[in-house]
Motif scaffolding. Structure first.
Motif, mmCIF file in Angstrom:
data_model
loop_
_atom_site.group_PDB
_atom_site.id
_atom_site.type_symbol
_atom_site.label_atom_id
_atom_site.label_comp_id
_atom_site.label_asym_id
_atom_site.label_seq_id
_atom_site.Cartn_x
_atom_site.Cartn_y
_atom_site.Cartn_z
ATOM 1 N N GLU A 8 42.041 13.772 10.215
ATOM 2 C CA GLU A 8 41.351 12.460 11.054
ATOM 3 C C GLU A 8 42.014 11.940 12.072
ATOM 4 O O GLU A 8 43.063 11.650 12.007
ATOM 5 C CB GLU A 8 40.912 11.475 9.876
ATOM 6 C CG GLU A 8 39.567 11.946 9.054
ATOM 7 C CD GLU A 8 39.204 10.811 8.363
ATOM 8 O OE1 GLU A 8 37.874 10.720 8.186
ATOM 9 O OE2 GLU A 8 39.922 9.617 8.116
ATOM 10 N N LYS A 60 37.520 10.611 13.360
ATOM 11 C CA LYS A 60 36.971 9.955 12.522
ATOM 12 C C LYS A 60 35.769 9.354 12.347
ATOM 13 O O LYS A 60 35.237 9.146 13.563
ATOM 14 C CB LYS A 60 38.106 8.786 12.081
ATOM 15 C CG LYS A 60 37.954 7.904 11.216
ATOM 16 C CD LYS A 60 39.015 6.856 10.881
ATOM 17 C CE LYS A 60 38.719 5.891 9.723
ATOM 18 N NZ LYS A 60 39.980 5.081 9.462
ATOM 19 N N GLU A 63 34.271 7.065 15.603
ATOM 20 C CA GLU A 63 34.886 7.249 16.618
ATOM 21 C C GLU A 63 34.150 8.152 17.740
ATOM 22 O O GLU A 63 33.408 8.999 17.603
ATOM 23 C CB GLU A 63 36.337 8.167 16.664
ATOM 24 C CG GLU A 63 37.122 7.289 15.680
ATOM 25 C CD GLU A 63 37.988 6.163 16.581
ATOM 26 O OE1 GLU A 63 38.345 6.358 17.544
ATOM 27 O OE2 GLU A 63 37.621 4.969 16.074
#
Length: 69
Positions: A8, A60, A63
């Motif tokens: 991630e 992630k 984001e």
């Protein structure tokens, strides 16, 4: 044979072009015993998979990559 997994990433982990290089310290790999350095464009789709080791690098949830130029 390597085991594939997902790393991630935060938007700030990407370089100016919106990508990362594999092998990556974020993937807890030793560069000297992995494979050639490969550029992966993560910003384009939110994730990218390394053709050598199968590691997936993904943004992630939540984001966002800012608009480039």
């Amino acid at each position: 044979m390597s085991t594939s997994f997902t790393v991630e990433l935060l938007a700030k982990d990407l370089n100016a072009q919106g990508g990362v290089f594999c092998p990556s310290p974020k993937a807890d790999m030793k560069i000297w015993n992995s494979h050639p350095k490969v550029y992966l464009d993560v910003a384009r789709t939110g994730q990218a998979k390394c053709p050598y080791c199968g590691t997936t690098y993904a943004l992630k949830a939540g984001e966002h990559v800012g608009a480039g130029h």
